[in-house]
Scaffold this motif. Structure first.
Motif, PDB file in Angstrom:
ATOM      1  N   ASP A 112     -28.192  -0.036   2.087  1.00  0.00           N
ATOM      2  CA  ASP A 112     -27.748   1.321   1.742  1.00  0.00           C
ATOM      3  C   ASP A 112     -26.249   1.522   1.943  1.00  0.00           C
ATOM      4  N   ILE A 113     -25.602   0.561   2.586  1.00  0.00           N
ATOM      5  CA  ILE A 113     -24.150   0.649   2.794  1.00  0.00           C
ATOM      6  C   ILE A 113     -23.459   0.090   1.559  1.00  0.00           C
ATOM      7  N   ASN A 114     -22.786   0.950   0.818  1.00  0.00           N
ATOM      8  CA  ASN A 114     -22.143   0.539  -0.443  1.00  0.00           C
ATOM      9  C   ASN A 114     -20.792  -0.117  -0.131  1.00  0.00           C
ATOM     10  N   LEU A 115     -20.836  -1.434   0.059  1.00  0.00           N
ATOM     11  CA  LEU A 115     -19.626  -2.169   0.439  1.00  0.00           C
ATOM     12  C   LEU A 115     -18.585  -2.173  -0.681  1.00  0.00           C
ATOM     13  N   HIS A 116     -19.029  -2.144  -1.928  1.00  0.00           N
ATOM     14  CA  HIS A 116     -18.077  -2.103  -3.043  1.00  0.00           C
ATOM     15  C   HIS A 116     -17.212  -0.854  -2.957  1.00  0.00           C
ATOM     16  N   THR A 117     -17.841   0.275  -2.640  1.00  0.00           N
ATOM     17  CA  THR A 117     -17.085   1.523  -2.489  1.00  0.00           C
ATOM     18  C   THR A 117     -16.106   1.442  -1.326  1.00  0.00           C
ATOM     19  N   ILE A 118     -16.566   0.941  -0.187  1.00  0.00           N
ATOM     20  CA  ILE A 118     -15.715   0.878   1.006  1.00  0.00           C
ATOM     21  C   ILE A 118     -14.518  -0.049   0.771  1.00  0.00           C
ATOM     22  N   PHE A 119     -14.755  -1.215   0.189  1.00  0.00           N
ATOM     23  CA  PHE A 119     -13.651  -2.150  -0.091  1.00  0.00           C
ATOM     24  C   PHE A 119     -12.700  -1.570  -1.143  1.00  0.00           C
ATOM     25  N   SER A 120     -13.252  -0.878  -2.129  1.00  0.00           N
ATOM     26  CA  SER A 120     -12.414  -0.267  -3.167  1.00  0.00           C
ATOM     27  C   SER A 120     -11.518   0.812  -2.574  1.00  0.00           C
ATOM     28  N   VAL A 121     -12.091   1.646  -1.732  1.00  0.00           N
ATOM     29  CA  VAL A 121     -11.304   2.712  -1.093  1.00  0.00           C
ATOM     30  C   VAL A 121     -10.228   2.114  -0.193  1.00  0.00           C
ATOM     31  N   ALA A 122     -10.560   1.050   0.527  1.00  0.00           N
ATOM     32  CA  ALA A 122      -9.578   0.384   1.394  1.00  0.00           C
ATOM     33  C   ALA A 122      -8.409  -0.142   0.566  1.00  0.00           C
ATOM     34  N   ALA A 123      -8.710  -0.772  -0.568  1.00  0.00           N
ATOM     35  CA  ALA A 123      -7.649  -1.278  -1.445  1.00  0.00           C
ATOM     36  C   ALA A 123      -6.805  -0.135  -1.990  1.00  0.00           C
ATOM     37  N   MET A 124      -7.481   0.925  -2.447  1.00  0.00           N
ATOM     38  CA  MET A 124      -6.777   2.079  -3.015  1.00  0.00           C
ATOM     39  C   MET A 124      -5.832   2.711  -1.998  1.00  0.00           C
ATOM     40  N   LEU A 125      -6.316   2.941  -0.790  1.00  0.00           N
ATOM     41  CA  LEU A 125      -5.501   3.591   0.240  1.00  0.00           C
ATOM     42  C   LEU A 125      -4.286   2.743   0.610  1.00  0.00           C
ATOM     43  N   THR A 126      -4.457   1.433   0.619  1.00  0.00           N
ATOM     44  CA  THR A 126      -3.342   0.531   0.930  1.00  0.00           C
ATOM     45  C   THR A 126      -2.292   0.564  -0.167  1.00  0.00           C
ATOM     46  N   ILE A 127      -2.729   0.493  -1.421  1.00  0.00           N
ATOM     47  CA  ILE A 127      -1.797   0.514  -2.556  1.00  0.00           C
ATOM     48  C   ILE A 127      -1.031   1.830  -2.600  1.00  0.00           C
ATOM     49  N   ILE A 128      -1.722   2.935  -2.338  1.00  0.00           N
ATOM     50  CA  ILE A 128      -1.077   4.254  -2.335  1.00  0.00           C
ATOM     51  C   ILE A 128       0.035   4.304  -1.294  1.00  0.00           C
ATOM     52  N   GLN A 129      -0.233   3.756  -0.106  1.00  0.00           N
ATOM     53  CA  GLN A 129       0.780   3.788   0.948  1.00  0.00           C
ATOM     54  C   GLN A 129       1.963   2.871   0.639  1.00  0.00           C
ATOM     55  N   ILE A 130       1.717   1.793  -0.089  1.00  0.00           N
ATOM     56  CA  ILE A 130       2.833   0.932  -0.508  1.00  0.00           C
ATOM     57  C   ILE A 130       3.741   1.700  -1.465  1.00  0.00           C
ATOM     58  N   TYR A 131       3.138   2.380  -2.447  1.00  0.00           N
ATOM     59  CA  TYR A 131       3.924   3.195  -3.382  1.00  0.00           C
ATOM     60  C   TYR A 131       4.699   4.286  -2.640  1.00  0.00           C
ATOM     61  N   ALA A 132       4.049   4.902  -1.661  1.00  0.00           N
ATOM     62  CA  ALA A 132       4.722   5.954  -0.884  1.00  0.00           C
ATOM     63  C   ALA A 132       5.918   5.383  -0.130  1.00  0.00           C
ATOM     64  N   TYR A 133       5.741   4.203   0.441  1.00  0.00           N
ATOM     65  CA  TYR A 133       6.836   3.557   1.183  1.00  0.00           C
ATOM     66  C   TYR A 133       8.006   3.223   0.266  1.00  0.00           C
ATOM     67  N   LEU A 134       7.692   2.856  -0.980  1.00  0.00           N
ATOM     68  CA  LEU A 134       8.734   2.487  -1.947  1.00  0.00           C
ATOM     69  C   LEU A 134       9.412   3.703  -2.586  1.00  0.00           C
ATOM     70  N   HIS A 135       8.951   4.901  -2.253  1.00  0.00           N
ATOM     71  CA  HIS A 135       9.563   6.166  -2.722  1.00  0.00           C
ATOM     72  C   HIS A 135       9.584   6.302  -4.246  1.00  0.00           C
ATOM     73  N   VAL A 136       8.555   5.764  -4.893  1.00  0.00           N
ATOM     74  CA  VAL A 136       8.493   5.848  -6.353  1.00  0.00           C
ATOM     75  C   VAL A 136       8.395   7.294  -6.821  1.00  0.00           C
TER      76      VAL A 136
END
Length: 362
Positions: A33-57
């Motif tokens: 019942d633990i949707n690992l695809h969702t959890i891994f996807s959200v982890a990737a998304m949150l990391t990419i978002i913070q990289i963009y934020a750090y780069l001040h795009v």
């Protein structure tokens, strides 16, 4: 310690953790019942978002656009459209945290209106985030849970986006074209190579969300990229959201094993219309991320849940971030802003609820 404090002070996570602990007294969670695809996807998304934020795009884009605004109407249009586009890729949180302070700095310097433009930025961020599978984290869950392909997903989100744009341009029509001083461009250096590489990782992430490749690959690549650029980026990741997803999967796994609870929930989501309105109403109470996971485990009506959870975001607890950001940066009183903002939020929620219902029926 700062990261842990931020994680455990998250109100939605606190509530989710409490109900999850209570549910453990009635059943034990099942690993499937633990949707690992969702959890891994959200982890990737949150990391990419913070990289963009750090780069001040986003900062660079905002300063470039505001430098060409010579009247109040144009300034509102540019900020709202940028909020919509940014919300599509960076989500509503990062968009609001970046654009609202930037606009308010201009507004205080030039004595410009603050309440309506900030509300439009917040709404723009929400509608932009609803357009993409990664803009709102719960959209990732929807794509994974119902195996929605890209064509089907955008066939749901595009009409909602276009409807919101029509409403926005009607509002813009009533904003006066009052002349304002042309804004100076603040010089912000942007690192081209890391930005290009991050965008390539983002493309990889897109394939992972729709299960073309294993989503673990872009997640690992995103984490490695963050470590190479600046390890402190990983300290900014919203781990509270990841834990909220995990807790809710455990909670839903537990209550799925309680027949009377399952029967009650099924009774409220037994049709497209009931699923739609249940997801909107539940989003007001527990925010749209946990509401989507809760309703999604008991309904087969994916489109209704998509429309309800994304439209429900306009009045949900997530919008408290707009209020908090405004309070920290504005010169207008919090009370005055809240009264007008809540009316506009409710009006937007009501109009989009009606539009969403029509989109569901056609």
């Amino acid at each position: 310690m700062t990261v842990l404090k931020k994680v455990f002070s998250d109100r939605i996570l606190q509530i989710t953790a409490v109900v999850t602990l209570i549910s453990l007294f009635f059943a034990r969670p099942r690993l499937e019942d633990i949707n690992l695809h969702t959890i891994f996807s959200v982890a990737a998304m949150l990391t990419i978002i913070q990289i963009y934020a750090y780069l001040h795009v986003l900062d660079v884009l905002a300063y470039k656009l505001t430098s060409i605004a010579d009247n109040m109407q144009k300034l509102n249009i540019l900020f709202t459209l940028l909020a919509i586009i940014s919300g599509m890729f960076l989500g509503n949180d990062i968009t609001a945290l970046t654009l609202i302070p930037l606009y308010l700095n201009i507004a205080k310097r030039c004595d410009l209106p603050q309440i309506l433009p900030v509300t439009l930025i917040g709404m723009g961020a929400n509608i932009g985030a609803a357009f993409t599978p990664w803009g709102n984290p719960h959209n990732i869950f929807l794509v994974s849970k119902y195996s929605v392909n890209a064509l089907e997903f955008f066939s749901w989100s595009l009409p909602l986006l276009l409807s919101a744009l029509v409403i926005a341009f009607i509002i813009f029509h009533f904003i006066p074209r009052t002349k304002i001083p042309v804004q100076d461009i603040k010089q912000i250096d942007i690192s081209v190579r890391p930005t290009v590489i991050t965008t390539a990782v983002f493309a990889l992430f897109f394939l992972g969300v729709f299960k073309v490749i294993n989503v673990v690959i872009p997640m690992i690549v995103a984490i490695i990229l963050a470590l190479l650029i600046n390890p402190k980026i990983l300290l900014k990741v919203d781990y509270a959201l990841l834990l909220t997803f995990t807790c809710f999967f455990i909670f839903i796994s537990d209550i799925q094993q309680i027949p009377i609870v399952v029967s009650l929930i099924h009774a409220t989501v037994n049709s497209e219309t009931s699923t739609y309105f249940t997801s909107i109403l539940s989003s007001q109470v527990i925010s749209n991320v946990p509401a989507t996971i809760l309703v999604g485990k008991f309904t087969t009506h994916a489109k209704a849940l998509f429309l309800g959870s994304n439209i429900g975001g306009f009045g949900s607890m997530a919008n408290m971030l707009v209020l908090k950001t405004f309070t920290q940066n504005a010169s207008v009183s919090r009370g005055e802003f809240f009264k007008k903002w809540i009316v506009m939020q409710f009006a937007g929620l009501l109009i989009l609820t009606l539009i969403g219902w029509v989109l569901l029926l056609v």
